[in-house]
Scaffold this active site. Structure first.
Site, PDB file in Angstrom:
ATOM      1  NE  ARG A  49     -24.254 -11.101  -6.863  1.00 43.65           N
ATOM      2  CZ  ARG A  49     -24.814 -10.525  -7.910  1.00 43.65           C
ATOM      3  NH1 ARG A  49     -25.148 -11.253  -8.945  1.00 43.65           N
ATOM      4  NH2 ARG A  49     -25.058  -9.248  -7.903  1.00 43.65           N
ATOM      5  CG  ASP A 153     -36.338 -12.745 -12.707  1.00 47.54           C
ATOM      6  OD1 ASP A 153     -36.314 -11.502 -12.688  1.00 47.54           O
ATOM      7  OD2 ASP A 153     -35.284 -13.431 -12.684  1.00 47.54           O
TER       8      ASP A 153
END
Ligand SMILES: C[S@@+](CC[C@H](N)C(=O)[O-])C[C@H]1O[C@@H](n2cnc3c(N)ncnc32)[C@H](O)[C@@H]1O
Length: 283
Positions: A49, A153
């Site tokens: 990532r 979020d």
């Protein structure tokens, strides 16, 4: 955090070297920023990532990137911190995931429909969850339902995607009837995609919100319903407790908290009483 970090496996074929020190630094930073406890053994995930971010910011090692990140400040620094967090969140979700909550919600909505209601869906990822909730509201109480929903979020990338409301036409969890009723089907260049109808989207206010933040008062009037599903699994017990205390503070007495299938908060019975399968009532 006191987890012992396992040795980093050899990485002869990898573009960058992720040392045990680098991994430990990353664990500390994401814990401080997002409350996420990265367990030992997540090195491969972190590598895949974050290495993209190293390339994009033209750094040759994790150590250089991390030092640069820690030194960064101002709006550009904030943007990089946000990218760092966005890279390390896990955003798996689906329409009508854990369907029993939506079945229960129908009854819970009917029981409270006499007055205006507020629902907060946090850790909402790419939006499948809040739109499933909005579909349930409209199907149960009609388009004139007195419902205001907040969807949030920490990850600004998934939040932008939630706000767009565009999904592959074969998205999991949607019946043909719901597809017809709540979505436009794309044509031409948009073939293969569906878009949420405005009457559903208008129920929802989108905003970024970090559950570690101190800005809970900014959420406004108390909530009747709070969905916080499949995010607390990434937090350690003291962090979970802190978040539960904050959630208690932004809910009405008797309000309902819906959590993920592997999340259990029966130890916090001073704040929430178990009411059904992974559904708690605010004390
Ligand atoms: C696995 S997804 C769950 C999505 C959805 N709630 C569901 O159950 O399908 C977890 C979400 O939590 C978000 N998240 C992680 N840490 C967070 C934090 N500190 N504050 C708010 N959201 C967070 C991630 O960005 C991610 O989108």
């Amino acid at each position: 955090m006191t987890t012992i970090v396992a040795p980093v496996p050899p990485a002869a074929d990898q573009e960058f070297k992720l040392t045990a020190d680098d991994f430990e630094r990353i664990r500390k930073l994401i814990y401080q920023r997002a409350g996420i406890s990265l367990h030992a053994g997540k090195q491969a995930m972190v590598y895949s990532r974050l290495s993209r971010r190293l390339r994009e910011t033209e750094h040759n090692s994790f150590a250089d990137y991390l030092s640069w990140l820690e030194r960064s400040s101002g709006p550009q620094g904030e943007a990089e911190w946000q990218d760092f967090v966005n890279c390390l969140t896990t955003n798996l979700t689906a329409f009508f995931r854990e369907e029993h909550h939506f079945v229960a919600l129908v009854e819970d909505l009917r029981a409270r429909a006499a007055r205006p209601m507020r629902l907060w869906c946090n850790a909402a990822s790419t939006g499948e969850e809040p739109y499933s909730l909005a579909m349930t509201v409209v199907e149960t109480l009609g388009l004139s339902a007195q419902m205001k929903m907040v969807c949030s979020d920490i990850d600004t990338k998934v939040l932008a995607s939630a706000q767009r409301g565009v999904y592959p036409a074969d998205a999991r969890g949607l019946s043909p009837e719901r597809l017809r009723r709540h979505f436009f089907r794309g044509t031409g260049a948009n073939g293969g995609f569906i878009r949420v109808k405005p009457e559903l989207a208008r129920l929802i206010e989108f905003r970024s919100f970090n559950l570690m933040s101190t800005g809970w008062a900014s959420l406004g009037e108390p909530f009747d319903f709070l969905f916080c599903r499949n995010v607390m699994i990434y937090f350690d017990a003291p962090t979970q407790r802190k978040v539960l205390e904050h959630m208690h503070g932004v809910m009405r007495p008797g309000g309902l908290l819906y959590v993920g299938h592997s999340e259990n908060f029966t130890e916090s019975r001073d704040l929430f009483r178990l009411r059904g399968k992974t559904i708690y009532e605010r004390v």
